[in-house]
Write a protein that holds these residues in place. Sequence first.
Motif, mmCIF file in Angstrom:
data_model
loop_
_atom_site.group_PDB
_atom_site.id
_atom_site.type_symbol
_atom_site.label_atom_id
_atom_site.label_comp_id
_atom_site.label_asym_id
_atom_site.label_seq_id
_atom_site.Cartn_x
_atom_site.Cartn_y
_atom_site.Cartn_z
ATOM 1 N N VAL A 10 66.140 11.923 42.156
ATOM 2 C CA VAL A 10 66.933 11.283 43.198
ATOM 3 C C VAL A 10 68.072 10.478 42.589
ATOM 4 O O VAL A 10 69.201 10.500 43.067
ATOM 5 N N GLY A 11 67.796 9.748 41.526
ATOM 6 C CA GLY A 11 68.805 8.923 40.881
ATOM 7 C C GLY A 11 68.153 7.730 40.211
ATOM 8 O O GLY A 11 66.930 7.616 40.160
ATOM 9 N N MET A 12 68.987 6.820 39.690
ATOM 10 C CA MET A 12 68.479 5.649 38.995
ATOM 11 C C MET A 12 68.722 4.384 39.812
ATOM 12 O O MET A 12 69.679 4.296 40.582
ATOM 13 N N THR A 13 67.822 3.435 39.639
ATOM 14 C CA THR A 13 67.951 2.130 40.273
ATOM 15 C C THR A 13 67.256 1.123 39.373
ATOM 16 O O THR A 13 66.955 1.415 38.209
ATOM 17 N N GLN A 14 66.980 -0.050 39.905
ATOM 18 C CA GLN A 14 66.279 -1.061 39.112
ATOM 19 C C GLN A 14 65.341 -1.853 40.008
ATOM 20 O O GLN A 14 65.611 -2.054 41.185
ATOM 21 N N VAL A 15 64.234 -2.270 39.423
ATOM 22 C CA VAL A 15 63.238 -3.056 40.147
ATOM 23 C C VAL A 15 62.861 -4.255 39.280
ATOM 24 O O VAL A 15 63.118 -4.277 38.065
ATOM 25 N N PHE A 16 62.238 -5.231 39.915
ATOM 26 C CA PHE A 16 61.780 -6.411 39.203
ATOM 27 C C PHE A 16 60.273 -6.337 39.009
ATOM 28 O O PHE A 16 59.527 -5.961 39.919
ATOM 29 N N SER A 17 59.830 -6.702 37.816
ATOM 30 C CA SER A 17 58.406 -6.781 37.532
ATOM 31 C C SER A 17 57.841 -8.068 38.125
ATOM 32 O O SER A 17 58.601 -8.968 38.500
ATOM 33 N N GLU A 19 56.707 -10.473 36.656
ATOM 34 C CA GLU A 19 57.145 -11.588 35.812
ATOM 35 C C GLU A 19 58.632 -11.894 35.990
ATOM 36 O O GLU A 19 59.165 -12.801 35.342
ATOM 37 N N GLY A 20 59.325 -11.125 36.839
ATOM 38 C CA GLY A 20 60.745 -11.345 37.065
ATOM 39 C C GLY A 20 61.652 -10.604 36.111
ATOM 40 O O GLY A 20 62.861 -10.868 36.080
ATOM 41 N N LYS A 21 61.121 -9.669 35.351
ATOM 42 C CA LYS A 21 61.922 -8.908 34.398
ATOM 43 C C LYS A 21 62.546 -7.705 35.096
ATOM 44 O O LYS A 21 61.874 -6.992 35.848
ATOM 45 N N LEU A 22 63.833 -7.477 34.838
ATOM 46 C CA LEU A 22 64.544 -6.351 35.436
ATOM 47 C C LEU A 22 64.225 -5.063 34.683
ATOM 48 O O LEU A 22 64.355 -5.009 33.458
#
Length: 209
Positions: A10-17, A19-22
Amino acid sequence: MAKMILGKKVGMTQVFSPEGKLIPVTAIEAGPCVIAQVKSEATDGYNAIQIGFGAVKNKNVTNAMKGHFAKADAAPVRFLREMRVDSPDTYQMGQNIDVSAFETGEKVDVVGISKGKGFAGTIKRWNFSRGPMAHGSKNHRRPASAGAKGPARTFKGKKSPGHMGGERVTIQNLEIIKVDLEKNLLLIKGAVPGPKKGLVMVKNAVKGV
């Protein structure tokens, strides 16, 4: 137990763990897939299952493939891939495979066809350095000499200009960040080969690699 599923990048994105790590992730719409054939050593000489994925119009399916899917009592699909298994008796023709087979935190290998770059020179294809850029130089981006003087031939495997990309690539030991059962999505940490909407194959990572 060997696990594999086919999907569409689908594509790339980003999420937060938590612990707040991207975390950069690739979203893959995986499955549902159907087992179109079960192969065994007795009938085919090796143990494997054939997995199908992707909707296709009935008019675009040959009569031979229609008969192939009819044996599994399944609707025709666009893509078919095989996976070697130890015990084919645990699988059944027509059985569905979805993202529930995978878990968050699991390590997987992702296989895809890399983006085609067309014909490329040695600097882009092999990361060569360019020549001097002074006015008297005529060797700015040329590949230099082609072969050794003694044998008077080009050795096999020499890095030269040519077709770049469009090859089967496997990225190993990627971590599954999230499994979305409702949307049939796998969020996998990092980048995977291929363009958007490209076919990818996700399978559990080979131990010891």
